[in-house]
Design a protein around this motif. Sequence first.
Motif, PDB file in Angstrom:
ATOM      1  N   ILE A 154     125.161 -16.287 163.447  1.00  0.00           N
ATOM      2  CA  ILE A 154     125.873 -17.551 163.642  1.00  0.00           C
ATOM      3  C   ILE A 154     127.309 -17.488 163.131  1.00  0.00           C
ATOM      4  CG2 ILE A 154     123.848 -19.021 163.747  1.00  0.00           C
ATOM      5  CD1 ILE A 154     124.150 -19.691 160.876  1.00  0.00           C
ATOM      6  N   GLY A 155     127.749 -16.279 162.811  1.00  0.00           N
ATOM      7  CA  GLY A 155     129.133 -16.124 162.364  1.00  0.00           C
ATOM      8  C   GLY A 155     129.315 -16.705 160.978  1.00  0.00           C
ATOM      9  N   PHE A 156     128.210 -16.728 160.199  1.00  0.00           N
ATOM     10  CA  PHE A 156     128.278 -17.318 158.875  1.00  0.00           C
ATOM     11  C   PHE A 156     128.886 -16.372 157.849  1.00  0.00           C
ATOM     12  CE2 PHE A 156     126.202 -21.106 156.862  1.00  0.00           C
ATOM     13  CZ  PHE A 156     126.543 -21.955 157.892  1.00  0.00           C
ATOM     14  N   GLU A 158     131.696 -15.088 157.913  1.00  0.00           N
ATOM     15  CA  GLU A 158     133.074 -15.534 157.657  1.00  0.00           C
ATOM     16  C   GLU A 158     133.060 -16.745 156.715  1.00  0.00           C
ATOM     17  OE1 GLU A 158     135.980 -14.061 158.507  1.00  0.00           O
ATOM     18  OE2 GLU A 158     134.586 -12.498 159.111  1.00  0.00           O
ATOM     19  N   VAL A 159     132.043 -17.597 156.903  1.00  0.00           N
ATOM     20  CA  VAL A 159     131.924 -18.781 156.043  1.00  0.00           C
ATOM     21  C   VAL A 159     131.644 -18.326 154.610  1.00  0.00           C
ATOM     22  CG1 VAL A 159     130.576 -20.884 155.633  1.00  0.00           C
ATOM     23  CG2 VAL A 159     131.080 -20.174 157.971  1.00  0.00           C
ATOM     24  N   ALA A 162     134.750 -16.966 153.009  1.00  0.00           N
ATOM     25  CA  ALA A 162     135.684 -18.016 152.575  1.00  0.00           C
ATOM     26  C   ALA A 162     135.192 -18.641 151.274  1.00  0.00           C
ATOM     27  CB  ALA A 162     135.821 -19.075 153.663  1.00  0.00           C
ATOM     28  N   PHE A 166     137.080 -18.881 147.574  1.00  0.00           N
ATOM     29  CA  PHE A 166     137.308 -20.104 146.790  1.00  0.00           C
ATOM     30  C   PHE A 166     136.732 -19.958 145.378  1.00  0.00           C
ATOM     31  CE2 PHE A 166     137.181 -22.530 151.040  1.00  0.00           C
ATOM     32  CZ  PHE A 166     138.515 -22.248 151.243  1.00  0.00           C
ATOM     33  N   MET A 484     141.081 -26.629 143.434  1.00  0.00           N
ATOM     34  CA  MET A 484     140.245 -25.540 143.935  1.00  0.00           C
ATOM     35  C   MET A 484     138.766 -25.828 143.704  1.00  0.00           C
ATOM     36  SD  MET A 484     142.114 -23.474 145.575  1.00  0.00           S
ATOM     37  CE  MET A 484     140.671 -22.616 146.114  1.00  0.00           C
ATOM     38  N   LEU A 486     137.442 -28.825 143.711  1.00  0.00           N
ATOM     39  CA  LEU A 486     137.066 -29.816 144.735  1.00  0.00           C
ATOM     40  C   LEU A 486     136.887 -29.151 146.094  1.00  0.00           C
ATOM     41  CD1 LEU A 486     139.447 -32.746 143.732  1.00  0.00           C
ATOM     42  CD2 LEU A 486     136.954 -32.849 143.782  1.00  0.00           C
ATOM     43  N   ILE A 487     137.799 -28.243 146.423  1.00  0.00           N
ATOM     44  CA  ILE A 487     137.709 -27.525 147.704  1.00  0.00           C
ATOM     45  C   ILE A 487     136.404 -26.729 147.755  1.00  0.00           C
ATOM     46  CG2 ILE A 487     138.697 -25.573 149.022  1.00  0.00           C
ATOM     47  CD1 ILE A 487     141.479 -26.623 148.259  1.00  0.00           C
ATOM     48  N   GLU A 490     133.327 -29.086 148.165  1.00  0.00           N
ATOM     49  CA  GLU A 490     133.244 -29.614 149.535  1.00  0.00           C
ATOM     50  C   GLU A 490     132.757 -28.538 150.498  1.00  0.00           C
ATOM     51  OE1 GLU A 490     133.685 -32.610 151.312  1.00  0.00           O
ATOM     52  OE2 GLU A 490     133.444 -33.236 149.225  1.00  0.00           O
ATOM     53  N   PHE A 491     133.271 -27.338 150.281  1.00  0.00           N
ATOM     54  CA  PHE A 491     132.925 -26.232 151.182  1.00  0.00           C
ATOM     55  C   PHE A 491     131.439 -25.895 151.066  1.00  0.00           C
ATOM     56  CE2 PHE A 491     132.922 -21.910 152.841  1.00  0.00           C
ATOM     57  CZ  PHE A 491     133.699 -22.073 153.968  1.00  0.00           C
ATOM     58  N   LYS A 494     129.424 -28.426 152.892  1.00  0.00           N
ATOM     59  CA  LYS A 494     129.512 -28.242 154.347  1.00  0.00           C
ATOM     60  C   LYS A 494     128.648 -27.054 154.786  1.00  0.00           C
ATOM     61  CE  LYS A 494     132.857 -29.350 157.675  1.00  0.00           C
ATOM     62  NZ  LYS A 494     132.709 -30.750 157.555  1.00  0.00           N
ATOM     63  N   ALA A 498     125.382 -27.303 157.272  1.00  0.00           N
ATOM     64  CA  ALA A 498     125.387 -26.603 158.559  1.00  0.00           C
ATOM     65  C   ALA A 498     124.213 -25.625 158.653  1.00  0.00           C
ATOM     66  CB  ALA A 498     126.702 -25.852 158.734  1.00  0.00           C
ATOM     67  N   PHE A 502     121.016 -25.788 161.195  1.00  0.00           N
ATOM     68  CA  PHE A 502     120.709 -24.658 162.065  1.00  0.00           C
ATOM     69  C   PHE A 502     119.257 -24.207 161.882  1.00  0.00           C
ATOM     70  CE2 PHE A 502     120.081 -20.060 161.769  1.00  0.00           C
ATOM     71  CZ  PHE A 502     120.081 -19.765 163.112  1.00  0.00           C
TER      72      PHE A 502
END
Lengths: 809, 63
Positions: A154-156, A158-159, A162, A166, A484, A486-487, A490-491, A494, A498, A502
């Motif tokens: 599922i191209g995760f 890359e997720v 990322a 972080f 950072m 908080l980012i 949130e990430f 998400k 997701a 799935f």
Amino acid sequence: MIKIKEIQISGIRGIKKNLDITLDSSKSILIYGDNGSGKSSITDAIEWFYSDRVEHLSLEEIGRKGINALRNVSLPEDKAAYAELRFSDSKFDSRKKLFYKRSKLTSEYSNSAEEFSNYIDTYLKENLILRYKDLLKFILFTKAEKLEEISRIIGFSEVTKAKTVFKKAVNSLKKELKIRNVDSHINRQQARILEQIGQNINNDEQYLNAVRELVAPLKLPAEVKDSQSIDAILKLIKKPEDKEALSQQLSYEKVIGVINTLKNSIENIRFSYEKYYEQYQTISRDIDKFKKISLERLLSEGLLLLEKGIFEDDKCPLCLQEKNREELIEELRERIEELAAFKKEKEALEDEGKAIQRLIQSPLSEMEAALGERCLLKEENLEIKSEIEQLKESLSGALSRFKKLTFIECEKTIKPEEFIRLDDTMVQKIVSTLNDKMRKISTDRKDDEKFTINSKLILVKDAYTEIKSLKRELEIFKQQLQSMELIYDEFVKKQKTALSSFLTAISKDMNEFYLYMNRAEGVDKIELIPLGEGDELVGITIKFKFHGIVSPPDKYLSESHLNCLGICLFLSSVKAFNDSNKFFILDDVISSFDTAHRTKFAGLLMEKFSDYQIFLFTHEKDWFEYLTNAVKGKSWIVTKMVSNYENGAELEMPLFNLKQRIENKFGKSDASDLGNMIRRYLEGLLKEICLDLEVKVKFLYNNQNENRMSNELFSELKSKLKSRKCELKDNVVLERLHTSIFLGNKASHDSHYSEDINDLKTFYNDVLGLEGLFRCINKCKKLISKKYYDSVGKVIRCKCGSKKYNWEK
Amino acid sequence: MTDRIRSGQEILEEFFTEIASIEGVDQDVANIVENLYREGKLTDTNLSNELARIREGKTSDKD
């Protein structure tokens, strides 16, 4: 969505000559063939066409992702192997060639459009091929491998990358903040201010008030309003003769400040080192496991050998001791997972180590700067300078000892109390001496009020400016850290949402497909479940209910049921991810199924995937026959595949279709592969004639029997005609054909022979002449056959009797 | 399966488009993270360097 209209393959794996699969309006295809007949060569060619690799050939011994094993062994070096795919959308049509260019194996697409290149990239995100050997792969993966595989699909990945970035940014900001030790530096500056004016300064107002108070005795004509006005005051009170003394004072202040902060820095280093030492000791207690990290590669290679079926015995491939293969695979997976955890632990400790090195480096750099201060250049201060150098040595010594620490030589570990030593007496002595020297500068001028005030003002201004700068730095640091964090939060939210949506969706389909094939077997609620440790996703597990008990599948399911689960997972992912392609290939996937499950699987494909183009390959005769019946009247092509050394893998094609294709080629004057096609037509025709006339040939086993050559059949046919005193025995057509067969074989088997369209026309006409002798062309279209033998008249005929010959007993 | 499953790429796109609107996040930080992603340069080293560059810039602005 895209379907395939035609596949042409030549010189790839078992396919020697051009194999042409025309799928009309993108029909599905069922191909039967014995093991080694070349079915998987089609799969290999398609996999290579899309991915430039063949997974099951991607072994170190083969190299180049399996491409070195892709060309047919008998293909001459100057000839290109190729796979050509024509699609329902013709803009993606392309031939991919595999050829030698300056002795280097090179591949090249005929379609160079960017759109085509983007289309090819979709392969990585879609699931188009399932082979038998890959069925259990996912089911038996470790939890971490399952997560990795799903993430890849599922191209995760890359997720996940990322998220790691972080997280590292947050940690790095925290570490940087600790290393900068801003609070300690602020305290040091406050101490300087306190020393000069006997009070702390926390804001601009306090600062201005303090300055006003300080300069009041001078009754200057200037007012203290802001920092610029303080600069103006300094200009007013400065005297050229004070310059050197003031500069020396500032210099002493700086050195004193560095030495004073040293204690705090060392405490910080010790604190971090104690924590590090504790972790280090835990690791050292089980040092063997860390030594084993280097085994990870060996174990992974071994696992790969077993998974790819290169070593199939119930033995350990390394020591050859008896061991159940499945148990060994399971054991290897567990050990590799354990080693991965050790590796992570070791890496975390190594990160800590790097932070400690930076913690030491920071005061070390400050001391180096201090040693260059002008006050220490004075001859009277050489002894102090040497003492400061000793302090510096204790830091650089600790740093160098720390750098030499290894996990293997744990006995060399340094105890925290021995790690870094600061000679407090020496520190106090240095600070006291430097303070005395600094004060002496003021004391010597104690009657000079202007000098005293100027000196205090300079030092206070310097310290407060530094405080403001440090506070600003701290504020920005904290702002970045908070942002950072908080980012990151949130990430993570998400990513979890997701992945969970799935997994829910794919579990639903998987459950539905599995239950379709295994009703009333006590299995229910198959689910893919994410596993986490804190914010980290560490794996995915499969759970299901077996007679009400929740368990992992490999606990209760048989191999056949696990295979079934593997197929269901593949089919679920086809539905979930294949956005561009509406076809998939199932290469011999049902071998372990019993009859009941096979029929249910057929039902599942026909019912739930009727809108897909399916390539279904099997070597199971009963299953093939069942499916042949099941797909009757549907949009399916059913055919067989055979292979022999001379011609390689070939698709058995109804003679009628072959004849049409030969005539199309003549119509276009296209001689490529035509000789081979005519030879195949002749072989098929001779087989039918010999069958109907009961021409006996020597016994051969299954596959070899299928691969009889034309000249063998032709020779036995002629003997039969002769023995039955049939008038055809001396027919001129048979004589002509004898020569033509040689030509046909030459065109088919000799790669240096170039086919001439006129020679081929002669060959084909002779073949048609042969057919005309034995087949009723005008009425019933049937061959003369023993079925229609007239034993009284001793005549053999076609069904309608229009064609008949003598046939003596 | 009725709901369309979002790919990793779509999740990333959505996240980075919305990053500046996360409450409490400094806009400079949001911008550098988004820019690094758009340029295909989102690595921990690049991010740490960019954050340090911002800190340096802001500290010297005030001075």
